[in-house]
Scaffold this motif. Structure first.
Motif, PDB file in Angstrom:
ATOM      1  N   PRO A 113     -23.544 -10.167   1.311  1.00 19.32           N
ATOM      2  CA  PRO A 113     -23.577  -9.459   2.592  1.00 19.32           C
ATOM      3  C   PRO A 113     -23.663 -10.393   3.802  1.00 19.32           C
ATOM      4  N   TYR A 114     -23.867 -11.693   3.585  1.00 15.15           N
ATOM      5  CA  TYR A 114     -23.979 -12.653   4.682  1.00 15.15           C
ATOM      6  C   TYR A 114     -22.635 -13.319   4.977  1.00 15.15           C
ATOM      7  N   ASP A 115     -21.540 -12.641   4.655  1.00 20.59           N
ATOM      8  CA  ASP A 115     -20.206 -13.227   4.751  1.00 20.59           C
ATOM      9  C   ASP A 115     -19.608 -13.112   6.146  1.00 20.59           C
ATOM     10  N   LYS A 116     -20.392 -12.913   7.143  1.00 24.00           N
ATOM     11  CA  LYS A 116     -19.916 -12.855   8.525  1.00 24.00           C
ATOM     12  C   LYS A 116     -20.223 -14.189   9.199  1.00 24.00           C
ATOM     13  N   LEU A 117     -19.453 -14.536  10.188  1.00 22.44           N
ATOM     14  CA  LEU A 117     -19.562 -15.832  10.836  1.00 22.44           C
ATOM     15  C   LEU A 117     -20.966 -16.132  11.353  1.00 22.44           C
ATOM     16  N   LEU A 118     -21.631 -15.168  11.937  1.00 18.82           N
ATOM     17  CA  LEU A 118     -22.939 -15.424  12.528  1.00 18.82           C
ATOM     18  C   LEU A 118     -24.101 -15.252  11.552  1.00 18.82           C
ATOM     19  N   LEU A 119     -23.833 -14.877  10.317  1.00 19.85           N
ATOM     20  CA  LEU A 119     -24.909 -14.653   9.357  1.00 19.85           C
ATOM     21  C   LEU A 119     -25.135 -15.825   8.414  1.00 19.85           C
ATOM     22  N   ASN A 120     -24.295 -16.862   8.462  1.00 18.01           N
ATOM     23  CA  ASN A 120     -24.532 -18.052   7.652  1.00 18.01           C
ATOM     24  C   ASN A 120     -24.247 -19.283   8.501  1.00 18.01           C
ATOM     25  N   CYS A 121     -24.711 -20.440   8.053  1.00 15.78           N
ATOM     26  CA  CYS A 121     -24.622 -21.664   8.854  1.00 15.78           C
ATOM     27  C   CYS A 121     -23.333 -22.442   8.604  1.00 15.78           C
ATOM     28  N   SER A 122     -22.397 -21.893   7.848  1.00 18.36           N
ATOM     29  CA  SER A 122     -21.093 -22.521   7.579  1.00 18.36           C
ATOM     30  C   SER A 122     -21.218 -23.905   6.945  1.00 18.36           C
ATOM     31  N   GLY A 123     -22.172 -24.066   6.055  1.00 18.11           N
ATOM     32  CA  GLY A 123     -22.295 -25.315   5.305  1.00 18.11           C
ATOM     33  C   GLY A 123     -23.299 -26.305   5.840  1.00 18.11           C
ATOM     34  N   GLY A 124     -24.130 -25.919   6.788  1.00 21.15           N
ATOM     35  CA  GLY A 124     -25.115 -26.839   7.354  1.00 21.15           C
ATOM     36  C   GLY A 124     -26.361 -27.030   6.513  1.00 21.15           C
ATOM     37  N   GLY A 125     -26.610 -26.131   5.560  1.00 17.10           N
ATOM     38  CA  GLY A 125     -27.755 -26.270   4.672  1.00 17.10           C
ATOM     39  C   GLY A 125     -29.056 -25.720   5.213  1.00 17.10           C
ATOM     40  N   VAL A 126     -29.019 -24.944   6.293  1.00 20.11           N
ATOM     41  CA  VAL A 126     -30.268 -24.475   6.877  1.00 20.11           C
ATOM     42  C   VAL A 126     -30.539 -22.984   6.681  1.00 20.11           C
ATOM     43  N   GLY A 128     -29.727 -20.965   3.821  1.00 17.84           N
ATOM     44  CA  GLY A 128     -30.080 -20.579   2.452  1.00 17.84           C
ATOM     45  C   GLY A 128     -29.310 -19.393   1.913  1.00 17.84           C
ATOM     46  N   THR A 129     -28.170 -19.031   2.504  1.00 16.18           N
ATOM     47  CA  THR A 129     -27.408 -17.865   2.023  1.00 16.18           C
ATOM     48  C   THR A 129     -26.397 -18.218   0.932  1.00 16.18           C
ATOM     49  N   CYS A 130     -26.165 -19.492   0.666  1.00 14.41           N
ATOM     50  CA  CYS A 130     -25.179 -19.891  -0.348  1.00 14.41           C
ATOM     51  C   CYS A 130     -25.858 -20.320  -1.652  1.00 14.41           C
ATOM     52  N   ARG A 160     -29.431 -23.926  -6.593  1.00 14.46           N
ATOM     53  CA  ARG A 160     -28.926 -24.945  -5.684  1.00 14.46           C
ATOM     54  C   ARG A 160     -28.279 -24.295  -4.475  1.00 14.46           C
ATOM     55  N   LEU A 161     -28.154 -25.045  -3.387  1.00  8.45           N
ATOM     56  CA  LEU A 161     -27.367 -24.613  -2.233  1.00  8.45           C
ATOM     57  C   LEU A 161     -25.951 -25.133  -2.450  1.00  8.45           C
ATOM     58  N   ALA A 162     -24.987 -24.228  -2.499  1.00  7.39           N
ATOM     59  CA  ALA A 162     -23.604 -24.627  -2.761  1.00  7.39           C
ATOM     60  C   ALA A 162     -23.066 -25.558  -1.690  1.00  7.39           C
TER      61      ALA A 162
END
Length: 191
Positions: A113-126, A128-130, A160-162
């Motif tokens: 459900p966090y697949d929206k641009l503003l709901l995840n950090c796009s790979g920054g590691g902060v 925890g949604t991946c 792990r964080l992907a």
């Protein structure tokens, strides 16, 4: 090049072999996630029992031409199919990439459900949604980063964080079983 993972439940029912390029539930459609939802079953336990050639065939004789090094993945969805078998997606990728990139390029549902641009950090590691659970092949991943250790300090060691986990290097070969969205899985893995 491709391979399958046979997953067996406690009752001995094994999952059907699936094509490498798509999952059973989406019938070949290349989309981010499958819309089929299985009924909730409590207490189901799964165990990865082996990997082999697609369709359960024995491994073929060594080909004359050497295949490029690659890592075979089995991504297990948190929900089960209507017949009670796991929804498994098979992919093959070259090592040396972040697990997040491999999953997104292979149309594997990573964020739920966090697949929206503003709901995840796009790979920054902060954010925890991946989060994924590494069921098999954890030795192929890079060690946990300090950022990853901080985000996952209260989570199981197999998580792990992907976006922070790098899969081997460019000449790595092997097989991995990855549980998608482990917080929402409705089955448990036998260790």
């Amino acid at each position: 090049m491709g391979s399958t993972v046979q997953l067996t439940g406690l009752l001995g029912v094994s999952s059907p072999p699936l094509a490498q390029s798509h999952c059973y539930s989406c019938s070949g459609a290349r989309k981010q996630s499958c819309s089929l939802r299985a009924p909730r079953r409590q207490g189901t336990r799964l165990r990865a029992v082996g990997m082999g050639a697609p369709g359960g065939e024995p491994p073929a004789a060594a080909p004359e031409q050497e295949e490029p090094p690659s890592v075979d993945f089995a991504f297990v969805s948190p929900r089960l199919l209507p017949d009670g078998t796991p929804d498994v997606h098979y992919r093959t990728a070259r090592g040396g990439q972040k697990l997040r990139d491999i999953m997104l390029e292979g149309y594997i549902d990573l964020y739920g459900p966090y697949d929206k641009l503003l709901l995840n950090c796009s790979g920054g590691g902060v954010c925890g949604t991946c989060i994924v659970e590494v069921v098999q092949g954890k030795e192929m991943l890079s060690p946990k980063t300090e950022v990853e250790k901080e985000v996952l300090k209260r989570k199981p060691k197999t998580w792990r964080l992907a976006c922070q986990a790098t899969v081997g290097n460019a000449d790595s070969t092997g097989q991995m079983v990855i549980q998608q969205l482990p917080e929402w899985k409705i089955h448990e893995w036998d260790k």
